[in-house]
Design a protein around this motif. Structure first.
Motif, short mmCIF file in Angstrom:
data_model
loop_
_atom_site.label_atom_id
_atom_site.label_comp_id
_atom_site.label_asym_id
_atom_site.label_seq_id
_atom_site.Cartn_x
_atom_site.Cartn_y
_atom_site.Cartn_z
N ASP A 23 11.78 -18.19 86.06
CA ASP A 23 11.50 -18.98 87.35
C ASP A 23 12.56 -19.10 88.28
O ASP A 23 12.56 -18.83 89.58
N SER A 24 13.76 -19.49 87.64
CA SER A 24 15.17 -19.39 88.57
C SER A 24 15.48 -17.94 88.83
O SER A 24 15.98 -18.17 90.06
N LEU A 26 13.72 -15.92 90.57
CA LEU A 26 12.80 -15.68 91.49
C LEU A 26 13.51 -15.73 92.56
O LEU A 26 13.26 -15.13 93.90
N TYR A 27 14.44 -16.90 92.73
CA TYR A 27 14.94 -17.39 94.05
C TYR A 27 16.41 -16.68 93.95
O TYR A 27 17.22 -17.33 94.83
N MET A 28 16.83 -15.92 93.44
CA MET A 28 18.23 -15.81 93.28
C MET A 28 18.32 -14.21 94.03
O MET A 28 17.56 -13.43 94.19
N ASN A 29 19.65 -14.01 94.66
CA ASN A 29 20.03 -12.53 95.17
C ASN A 29 19.89 -11.80 94.23
O ASN A 29 20.12 -11.72 93.01
N GLU A 30 20.01 -10.31 94.61
CA GLU A 30 20.13 -9.06 93.50
C GLU A 30 21.04 -9.17 92.64
O GLU A 30 20.80 -8.91 91.68
N LYS A 33 20.49 -11.82 90.21
CA LYS A 33 19.12 -11.55 89.63
C LYS A 33 19.44 -10.52 88.25
O LYS A 33 18.79 -10.63 87.31
N GLN A 36 21.04 -12.26 85.68
CA GLN A 36 19.85 -13.01 84.92
C GLN A 36 18.98 -12.30 84.23
O GLN A 36 18.52 -12.60 83.04
N ILE A 88 9.72 -8.38 88.36
CA ILE A 88 10.91 -8.73 89.40
C ILE A 88 12.05 -7.93 89.37
O ILE A 88 12.83 -8.14 89.97
#
Length: 218
Positions: A23-24, A26-30, A33, A36, A88
């Motif tokens: 879930d976290s 989803l709101y990160m930059n590339e 991400k 992550q 994602i």
């Protein structure tokens, strides 16, 4: 609590961790991400390992059929998480990551090769320095041997001179001994002469005193 329930509790906890990290992401930059994604992969690997152990345990139990039915829910949930993660992280991002990984490994390999070359050069320089030191040591050794040879010759010459001096001392000692013997003999002869002369003088003096007395009696 049975071992199956313990596995289930652990698996629920691990799935919740994966869900939160997903879930976290989803709101990160590339860039974040992709970082992550690596974390999610590690957490998913833990989930898969726990599920595999749980499945193995369930199949070894008398009520295996019941436990396997319970496992279906976890299997479905894990499959769904893996689909969400792949959704994602598109293929081009994966390829980009692989390319970055390849470039990183290539750069690391090039760095290692350069470091290896530098070590080889340093080793060659060290060997050259060692060779130079060995040559210098050899030269010093030859000089030292030559000096020792000269000193040996000087010592041998000194020993020869000492032998000559010893011979001369022996000769002088013999001469002195001979002179001492001759002096002692001459002194004895001189003493004998003195004694004879003294007796002769005493006889003459005595005769001069005794002769008048003899003539008077006659």
């Amino acid at each position: 609590m049975t071992s199956f329930d313990s596995y289930a509790k652990t698996l629920d906890s691990q799935i919740n961790v994966v869900r939160k990290k997903f879930d976290s992401a989803l709101y990160m930059n590339e860039e974040l991400k992709m970082k992550q994604k690596d974390i999610l992969e590690r957490e998913l690997e833990k989930v898969r390992t726990t599920f595999a152990n749980m499945d193995k345990f369930a199949r070894s139990q008398p009520d295996a059929s019941v436990l396997i039915m319970k496992l279906q829910r976890y299997r479905h949930e894990i499959d769904q998480i893996e689909k969400d993660v792949s959704r994602i992280f598109p293929l081009e991002n994966v390829n980009q990551t692989m390319q970055q990984t390849f470039e990183t490994k290539k750069a690391d390999q090039r760095t290692r090769l350069l470091e290896g070359h530098e070590r080889i050069v340093e080793t060659g320089n060290t060997l050259n320095q060692t060779h130079a030191v060995a040559l210098e040591t050899e030269r010093i050794g030859e000089t030292t041997l030559a000096e020792l040879e000269n000193q040996r010759r000087m010592i041998e010459g000194g020993i020869t001179d000492i032998d000559k001096v010893d011979d001369e001392v022996d000769s002088i000692r013999s001469t002195l001994t001979s002179m001492g013997t001759r002096l002692f003999t001459d002194r004895g002869i001189l003493i004998g002469i003195i004694v004879v002369l003294s007796l002769a003088i005493a006889f003459v003096i005595g005769w001069r005193w005794i002769r008048p007395l003899i003539e008077k009696k006659a």
